[in-house]
Write a protein that holds these residues in place. Sequence first.
Motif, short mmCIF file in Angstrom:
data_model
loop_
_atom_site.label_atom_id
_atom_site.label_comp_id
_atom_site.label_asym_id
_atom_site.label_seq_id
_atom_site.Cartn_x
_atom_site.Cartn_y
_atom_site.Cartn_z
N PRO A 187 0.73 -1.33 -0.17
CA PRO A 187 0.01 -0.11 -0.69
C PRO A 187 0.85 1.31 0.03
O PRO A 187 -0.11 2.30 -0.30
N ASP A 188 2.04 1.60 0.47
CA ASP A 188 2.82 2.33 0.79
C ASP A 188 4.54 2.32 0.29
O ASP A 188 4.85 0.66 0.41
N PRO A 189 5.13 2.88 0.10
CA PRO A 189 6.75 3.16 -0.13
C PRO A 189 6.95 1.53 0.51
O PRO A 189 8.05 0.93 0.72
N ALA A 190 6.70 2.13 2.17
CA ALA A 190 7.45 1.45 3.50
C ALA A 190 7.19 -0.74 3.01
O ALA A 190 7.77 -1.20 3.39
N GLY A 191 6.05 -0.07 2.98
CA GLY A 191 5.23 -1.59 2.38
C GLY A 191 6.28 -2.58 1.44
O GLY A 191 6.49 -3.62 1.61
N ARG A 192 6.01 -1.22 0.30
CA ARG A 192 7.03 -1.59 -0.88
C ARG A 192 8.51 -2.20 -0.37
O ARG A 192 8.58 -3.66 -1.41
N VAL A 193 9.17 -1.59 0.40
CA VAL A 193 10.70 -2.18 0.80
C VAL A 193 10.14 -3.51 1.49
O VAL A 193 11.61 -4.96 1.48
N ILE A 194 9.41 -3.89 2.56
CA ILE A 194 9.39 -5.09 3.11
C ILE A 194 8.84 -5.98 2.11
O ILE A 194 9.50 -7.25 2.20
N GLU A 213 13.03 6.46 -2.22
CA GLU A 213 12.97 7.83 -3.30
C GLU A 213 11.56 8.53 -2.72
O GLU A 213 11.61 9.46 -1.96
N ASP A 214 10.95 7.01 -2.81
CA ASP A 214 9.47 7.78 -2.30
C ASP A 214 9.10 7.98 -1.25
O ASP A 214 8.52 8.60 -0.79
N LEU A 215 10.30 7.06 -0.01
CA LEU A 215 10.17 7.32 1.56
C LEU A 215 11.12 8.94 1.38
O LEU A 215 10.83 9.09 2.89
N ASP A 266 19.64 9.17 0.30
CA ASP A 266 20.53 8.61 -0.35
C ASP A 266 20.46 7.06 -0.57
O ASP A 266 20.45 5.89 -0.06
N PRO A 267 18.81 7.22 -1.25
CA PRO A 267 18.11 6.01 -2.21
C PRO A 267 18.91 4.83 -2.13
O PRO A 267 18.68 4.11 -2.60
N ASP A 268 20.13 5.05 -3.38
CA ASP A 268 21.21 3.71 -4.19
C ASP A 268 21.92 2.79 -3.04
O ASP A 268 21.84 1.95 -2.54
N LEU A 269 22.36 3.93 -1.98
CA LEU A 269 22.98 3.33 -1.22
C LEU A 269 22.10 2.33 0.27
O LEU A 269 22.87 1.91 0.27
N THR A 270 21.34 2.71 0.68
CA THR A 270 20.48 2.08 1.55
C THR A 270 19.88 1.38 0.78
O THR A 270 20.01 0.63 0.95
N ALA A 271 19.25 0.59 -0.42
CA ALA A 271 19.56 0.22 -1.51
C ALA A 271 20.31 -1.27 -1.16
O ALA A 271 19.88 -2.40 -1.52
#
Length: 189
Positions: A84-91, A141-143, A147-152
């Motif tokens: 439903p949301d960016p955080a949920g997409r990461v999980i 990025e949506d969150l 630094d989304p690349d490093l976090t990924a």
Amino acid sequence: MPKIQAATLAEHRATQRNALLDAARTMLTAGQVPTLADVAARTGLARPSVYQYFSSRHDLLVAVMEDVLPRWSTRIAEQMSRAPDPAGRVIAYVAANIELTQEGEHAVARALATALPNDELAARARVLHDQLKTPLVTALEDLGDADPDLTAELINAIVHSASRLVDTGTDPATVKSRVEELLTPYLRR
């Protein structure tokens, strides 16, 4: 001449090729790097018939990799799209990777890593990694991640560790739960 088991020759060939790929994938899941003779025996085809589809063991293994890796990517993207949301997409990204490991897909990748030349595998793995990383980076990025690349990359390190734990017998539900517990404070900040 063997009897064709499909409406057209093209459909028959596609079915036979898929059967050979499935046989090789099953053996790789079990940790066995198959030969053309192995997949022929497993599918009930004569060994010379396999050469109509793959000229060598190497060609077979590359075809398995080219078949498996996009499935992995599609599965992750589908699971992420339902969140439903960016955080949920990461999980969902993490959960899908753990589920695929539990189902044996990681074992296939690991077996391919030992069977294919490192430079070829590395190049193809980079392409997959980039495909998998893109929706994860987008979610970050949506969150509003700085630094989304490093976090990924850091999340992928967690996924790698989680996959290793599942591969060595840790309960997948426990691993998923623990990873979610670790990531949620950051994702919900």
